[in-house]
Design an enzyme around this catalytic site. Structure first.
Site, short mmCIF file in Angstrom:
data_model
loop_
_atom_site.label_atom_id
_atom_site.label_comp_id
_atom_site.label_asym_id
_atom_site.label_seq_id
_atom_site.Cartn_x
_atom_site.Cartn_y
_atom_site.Cartn_z
N HIS B 129 0.83 -1.21 0.00
CA HIS B 129 0.00 0.00 0.00
C HIS B 129 0.86 1.26 0.00
O HIS B 129 0.65 2.18 -0.80
CB HIS B 129 -0.91 -0.03 1.24
CG HIS B 129 -1.75 1.20 1.42
ND1 HIS B 129 -3.07 1.26 1.03
CD2 HIS B 129 -1.46 2.42 1.95
CE1 HIS B 129 -3.55 2.46 1.30
NE2 HIS B 129 -2.59 3.19 1.87
N GLU B 130 1.85 1.29 0.88
CA GLU B 130 2.68 2.51 1.00
C GLU B 130 3.50 2.77 -0.26
O GLU B 130 3.73 3.92 -0.63
CB GLU B 130 3.58 2.42 2.24
CG GLU B 130 2.83 2.37 3.56
CD GLU B 130 1.86 3.52 3.77
OE1 GLU B 130 2.15 4.64 3.35
OE2 GLU B 130 0.77 3.28 4.33
N HIS B 133 1.63 4.87 -2.55
CA HIS B 133 1.74 6.31 -2.26
C HIS B 133 3.07 6.87 -2.78
O HIS B 133 3.12 7.96 -3.35
CB HIS B 133 1.66 6.57 -0.76
CG HIS B 133 0.29 6.41 -0.17
ND1 HIS B 133 -0.84 6.88 -0.78
CD2 HIS B 133 -0.13 5.81 0.98
CE1 HIS B 133 -1.91 6.60 -0.02
NE2 HIS B 133 -1.50 5.94 1.04
N HIS B 139 -5.64 7.37 -1.97
CA HIS B 139 -6.53 6.29 -1.53
C HIS B 139 -7.69 6.09 -2.51
O HIS B 139 -8.09 7.01 -3.22
CB HIS B 139 -7.08 6.60 -0.13
CG HIS B 139 -6.04 6.46 0.93
ND1 HIS B 139 -6.01 7.23 2.07
CD2 HIS B 139 -4.96 5.62 1.01
CE1 HIS B 139 -4.98 6.86 2.81
NE2 HIS B 139 -4.32 5.90 2.19
#
Lengths: 114, 192
Positions: B129-130, B133, B139
């Site tokens: 997930h990170e 980013h 998101h």
């Protein structure tokens, strides 16, 4: 049946953050509600981009007001939840879930239909 | 999917682009071996590089690495203090900042068979997930996607979904070896 004189209820909140675990008390709160501690929930919504930073944390009230309803509705939209504008159980459960610290709203949304 | 404001992305001219990553020598956790942490992160990076023309390469040169990974407690100087176990799990910064911070107070796990805690958090899922980013994704509202903001304890979510892939490919283009049909097949079979 024979009941003991004293019943101890053990609740296990170990899977929830200490700050957010008691948000269950806000379940079913809606426009016009006043629940003590709701200002904490407003801090959460500010932290993740649903309420403007211009409001100082100390000025939050415990009232479910129009601005807060907009924040709840936006949260439900962004998190793919049923949009009720109320703090229903799905919404509170999602709020209490562990999550990424990046704000949800400093983004440009793209929607694609599959 | 969504992007950070201004739609920032890494803008190296070479293709495929190579980004380096390094682990902090001081801000790490000690109950998972460094080799296991490196293996998990390598897998997480490779998921993204399989869909876009971006390679990730580990380096020992932390200060000059494009992506700098560390585990931190509480206030660690970036204005986004961690809050102890659960709550906020990690955060990272938009391109081309490269800071990738994990909350050291979590019970991180690379394997739920050996870690029995109810509060265990899957390191690979959060890392995947990170990295989204770090690459420029925000998101999403698609619950099944890697870029959905929340993750329950003892849950693994590491496979990129169509929403994740479309979002990142709109920034970097497609890896020439990537086939959308294989992703669709895998999503359909998991839905079945």
């Amino acid at each position: 049946s024979i009941l003991p004189d004293k019943v101890t209820v053990i609740t296990n909140n170990s899977t929830h953050n200490a700050t957010w675990h008691d948000f269950t008390r806000f379940i079913d709160a809606e426009m016009g509600s006043h629940v003590i501690g709701m200002s904490e929930l407003k801090k959460y919504f500010t932290r993740f981009g649903y309420l403007p930073m211009t409001i100082s944390d100390s000025n939050f009230t415990d009232n479910f007001d129009t601005q807060f309803k907009s924040a709840v509705t936006l949260y439900q939209t962004k998190l793919g939840l049923p949009v009720t504008g109320k703090l229903d159980s799905d919404t509170i459960t999602t709020i209490m879930s562990p999550r990424c610290g990046v704000s949800d709203t400093a983004h440009k949304i793209h929607v694609t239909k599959h | 999917y969504s992007y950070f404001y201004g739609k920032p992305r890494w803008s190296r001219r070479m293709s495929p682009m190579t980004l380096t990553y390094a682990f902090s020598s001081t801000d790490m956790i000690d109950y998972i071996s460094l080799s296991d942490i490196k293996l998990v992160l390598k897998r997480a990076f490779s998921r993204w590089s399989s869909v876009i023309p971006v390679n990730f390469k580990e380096t020992d040169k932390y200060e000059s690495a494009d992506i700098r990974i560390g585990f931190y407690h509480g206030d660690h100087g970036d204005g986004e203090a961690f809050d102890g176990a659960l709550g906020v799990l990690a955060h990272s910064f938009s391109p081309e900042n490269g800071r990738f911070h994990l909350d050291a107070a979590e019970t991180w796990a690379v394997d739920f068979e050996t870690v029995k805690s109810r509060a265990a958090i899957d390191l690979e899922s959060v890392a995947t997930h990170e990295i989204g980013h770090i690459l420029g994704l925000g998101h999403t509202s698609v619950k099944e996607a890697v870029m959905y903001p929340s993750l329950s304890p003892r849950t693994k979510k590491v496979d990129l979904k169509i929403d994740d892939v479309e979002g990142v490919q709109a920034l970097y283009g497609s890896n020439p070896n990537f086939k959308f049909s294989s992703l669709l097949e895998s999503e359909n079979s998991s839905n079945d």
